[in-house]
Design a protein around this motif. Structure first.
Motif, PDB file in Angstrom:
ATOM      1  N   MET A   1       0.850  -1.197   0.000  1.00  0.00           N
ATOM      2  CA  MET A   1       0.000   0.000   0.000  1.00  0.00           C
ATOM      3  C   MET A   1       0.893   1.257   0.000  1.00  0.00           C
ATOM      4  SD  MET A   1      -3.068   0.930   2.716  1.00  0.00           S
ATOM      5  CE  MET A   1      -3.585  -0.745   3.017  1.00  0.00           C
ATOM      6  N   ASN A   2       0.733   2.147  -1.018  1.00  0.00           N
ATOM      7  CA  ASN A   2       1.537   3.373  -1.014  1.00  0.00           C
ATOM      8  C   ASN A   2       0.909   4.413  -0.068  1.00  0.00           C
ATOM      9  OD1 ASN A   2      -0.479   4.850  -2.337  1.00  0.00           O
ATOM     10  ND2 ASN A   2       0.303   4.253  -4.364  1.00  0.00           N
ATOM     11  N   SER A   3       1.583   5.557   0.082  1.00  0.00           N
ATOM     12  CA  SER A   3       1.150   6.582   1.052  1.00  0.00           C
ATOM     13  C   SER A   3      -0.265   7.077   0.795  1.00  0.00           C
ATOM     14  CB  SER A   3       2.083   7.781   0.981  1.00  0.00           C
ATOM     15  OG  SER A   3       3.133   7.600   1.852  1.00  0.00           O
ATOM     16  N   GLU A   4      -0.561   7.294  -0.492  1.00  0.00           N
ATOM     17  CA  GLU A   4      -1.887   7.802  -0.857  1.00  0.00           C
ATOM     18  C   GLU A   4      -2.984   6.792  -0.509  1.00  0.00           C
ATOM     19  OE1 GLU A   4      -2.885   9.239  -5.004  1.00  0.00           O
ATOM     20  OE2 GLU A   4      -1.151  10.485  -4.451  1.00  0.00           O
ATOM     21  N   GLU A   5      -2.715   5.541  -0.827  1.00  0.00           N
ATOM     22  CA  GLU A   5      -3.692   4.473  -0.520  1.00  0.00           C
ATOM     23  C   GLU A   5      -3.864   4.326   0.997  1.00  0.00           C
ATOM     24  OE1 GLU A   5      -2.840   1.622  -4.417  1.00  0.00           O
ATOM     25  OE2 GLU A   5      -1.690   1.353  -2.573  1.00  0.00           O
ATOM     26  N   LYS A   6      -2.744   4.416   1.699  1.00  0.00           N
ATOM     27  CA  LYS A   6      -2.804   4.285   3.164  1.00  0.00           C
ATOM     28  C   LYS A   6      -3.626   5.430   3.757  1.00  0.00           C
ATOM     29  CE  LYS A   6       0.985   4.651   5.822  1.00  0.00           C
ATOM     30  NZ  LYS A   6       2.206   4.269   6.575  1.00  0.00           N
ATOM     31  N   ASN A   7      -3.403   6.637   3.248  1.00  0.00           N
ATOM     32  CA  ASN A   7      -4.147   7.803   3.734  1.00  0.00           C
ATOM     33  C   ASN A   7      -5.653   7.628   3.481  1.00  0.00           C
ATOM     34  OD1 ASN A   7      -3.862  10.355   5.011  1.00  0.00           O
ATOM     35  ND2 ASN A   7      -4.392  11.334   3.070  1.00  0.00           N
ATOM     36  N   ALA A   8      -6.005   7.177   2.286  1.00  0.00           N
ATOM     37  CA  ALA A   8      -7.417   6.971   1.933  1.00  0.00           C
ATOM     38  C   ALA A   8      -8.031   5.884   2.823  1.00  0.00           C
ATOM     39  CB  ALA A   8      -7.525   6.590   0.461  1.00  0.00           C
ATOM     40  N   HIS A   9      -7.255   4.855   3.091  1.00  0.00           N
ATOM     41  CA  HIS A   9      -7.735   3.755   3.935  1.00  0.00           C
ATOM     42  C   HIS A   9      -8.025   4.258   5.360  1.00  0.00           C
ATOM     43  CE1 HIS A   9      -8.455  -0.364   4.699  1.00  0.00           C
ATOM     44  NE2 HIS A   9      -7.403  -0.574   5.470  1.00  0.00           N
ATOM     45  N   TYR A  10      -7.120   5.073   5.872  1.00  0.00           N
ATOM     46  CA  TYR A  10      -7.319   5.663   7.208  1.00  0.00           C
ATOM     47  C   TYR A  10      -8.568   6.561   7.236  1.00  0.00           C
ATOM     48  CZ  TYR A  10      -2.981   4.542   9.809  1.00  0.00           C
ATOM     49  OH  TYR A  10      -1.990   3.929  10.526  1.00  0.00           O
ATOM     50  N   LYS A  11      -8.747   7.345   6.189  1.00  0.00           N
ATOM     51  CA  LYS A  11      -9.914   8.254   6.144  1.00  0.00           C
ATOM     52  C   LYS A  11     -11.210   7.448   6.190  1.00  0.00           C
ATOM     53  CE  LYS A  11      -7.515  12.091   5.382  1.00  0.00           C
ATOM     54  NZ  LYS A  11      -6.793  12.390   6.607  1.00  0.00           N
ATOM     55  N   HIS A  12     -11.218   6.345   5.481  1.00  0.00           N
ATOM     56  CA  HIS A  12     -12.384   5.463   5.461  1.00  0.00           C
ATOM     57  C   HIS A  12     -12.647   4.924   6.874  1.00  0.00           C
ATOM     58  CE1 HIS A  12     -15.228   2.645   3.762  1.00  0.00           C
ATOM     59  NE2 HIS A  12     -14.648   1.682   4.454  1.00  0.00           N
ATOM     60  N   ILE A  13     -11.589   4.505   7.552  1.00  0.00           N
ATOM     61  CA  ILE A  13     -11.716   3.982   8.927  1.00  0.00           C
ATOM     62  C   ILE A  13     -12.226   5.084   9.860  1.00  0.00           C
ATOM     63  CG2 ILE A  13     -10.345   3.184  10.925  1.00  0.00           C
ATOM     64  CD1 ILE A  13      -8.640   1.584   8.898  1.00  0.00           C
ATOM     65  N   PHE A  14     -11.671   6.301   9.696  1.00  0.00           N
ATOM     66  CA  PHE A  14     -12.100   7.432  10.536  1.00  0.00           C
ATOM     67  C   PHE A  14     -13.606   7.653  10.390  1.00  0.00           C
ATOM     68  CE2 PHE A  14     -13.198  11.829  11.253  1.00  0.00           C
ATOM     69  CZ  PHE A  14     -12.492  12.180  12.390  1.00  0.00           C
ATOM     70  N   GLU A  15     -14.073   7.684   9.159  1.00  0.00           N
ATOM     71  CA  GLU A  15     -15.506   7.940   8.923  1.00  0.00           C
ATOM     72  C   GLU A  15     -16.376   6.831   9.496  1.00  0.00           C
ATOM     73  OE1 GLU A  15     -16.733  10.686   8.191  1.00  0.00           O
ATOM     74  OE2 GLU A  15     -14.830  11.600   7.665  1.00  0.00           O
ATOM     75  N   LYS A  16     -15.921   5.621   9.381  1.00  0.00           N
ATOM     76  CA  LYS A  16     -16.679   4.487   9.923  1.00  0.00           C
ATOM     77  C   LYS A  16     -16.786   4.618  11.451  1.00  0.00           C
ATOM     78  CE  LYS A  16     -16.488  -0.560  10.188  1.00  0.00           C
ATOM     79  NZ  LYS A  16     -17.552  -1.117   9.366  1.00  0.00           N
ATOM     80  N   LEU A  17     -15.656   4.914  12.095  1.00  0.00           N
ATOM     81  CA  LEU A  17     -15.645   5.043  13.562  1.00  0.00           C
ATOM     82  C   LEU A  17     -16.494   6.232  14.000  1.00  0.00           C
ATOM     83  CD1 LEU A  17     -11.843   4.357  14.163  1.00  0.00           C
ATOM     84  CD2 LEU A  17     -13.729   2.872  14.878  1.00  0.00           C
TER      85      LEU A  17
END
Ligand code: SME
Length: 156
Positions: A1-17
């Motif tokens: 996972m590159n930086s951009e993908e990792k950032n997007a993945h975290y944002k998705h987790i943030f919104e879910k939480l």
């Protein structure tokens, strides 16, 4: 996972939480849910959880992973360093960190995020260990700081 993908993945987790927490203000329930979601949704998170300040001790809180140290000796190791500085600490190689406390010998890198309550008092840390060296960077730091703010967030 590159930086951009990792950032997007975290944002998705943030919104879910953020969505989940609107119906539950219990901080222990929220920390438990954060540890579970991060541990199972992020790659290479070997141990994911909280250490909480209690009477000048750092005692283990909600976590996912193998059995952890119950209490961390005051002013020793990475978690205490983050508490004392009130800052994020990223350790690319835990074997080079003086007085690092080893709970799982497979751990090679670590990130620790201070946890502040609604009055901005430090109450503990979020600690993540990885089997990979240098697994954590600024993308992890920024996103985990944001996720930690959800523990005590008040919803209307
Ligand atoms: N490595 C930590 C101790 C906690 S374990 O990683 C779960 C430290 O030095 O503070």
């Amino acid at each position: 996972m590159n930086s951009e993908e990792k950032n997007a993945h975290y944002k998705h987790i943030f919104e879910k939480l953020n969505g989940l927490f609107a119906v539950c203000s219990n901080s222990v329930a929220r920390m438990t849910t954060i540890a579970a979601v991060l541990h199972h949704k992020m790659d290479n998170f070997l141990w994911t959880g909280y250490y909480l300040l209690k009477d000048d001790n750092l005692d283990v809180g909600p976590y996912q992973g193998t059995l952890a140290c119950m209490r961390l000796k005051k002013d020793t190791g990475v978690c205490w360093s983050s508490v004392n500085k009130k800052e994020v600490v990223i350790v690319p190689d835990v074997h080079k960190f003086q007085d690092h406390i080893t709970c799982d010998s497979r751990s090679n890198s670590e990130i620790v995020i201070p946890l502040f309550d609604a009055s901005n008092n430090i109450v503990g840390v979020l600690d993540v260990d990885s089997e990979l060296f240098s697994n954590f960077d600024e993308v992890d730091a920024l996103n985990l700081v944001a996720i930690n703010t959800l523990v005590f967030k008040q919803y209307e």
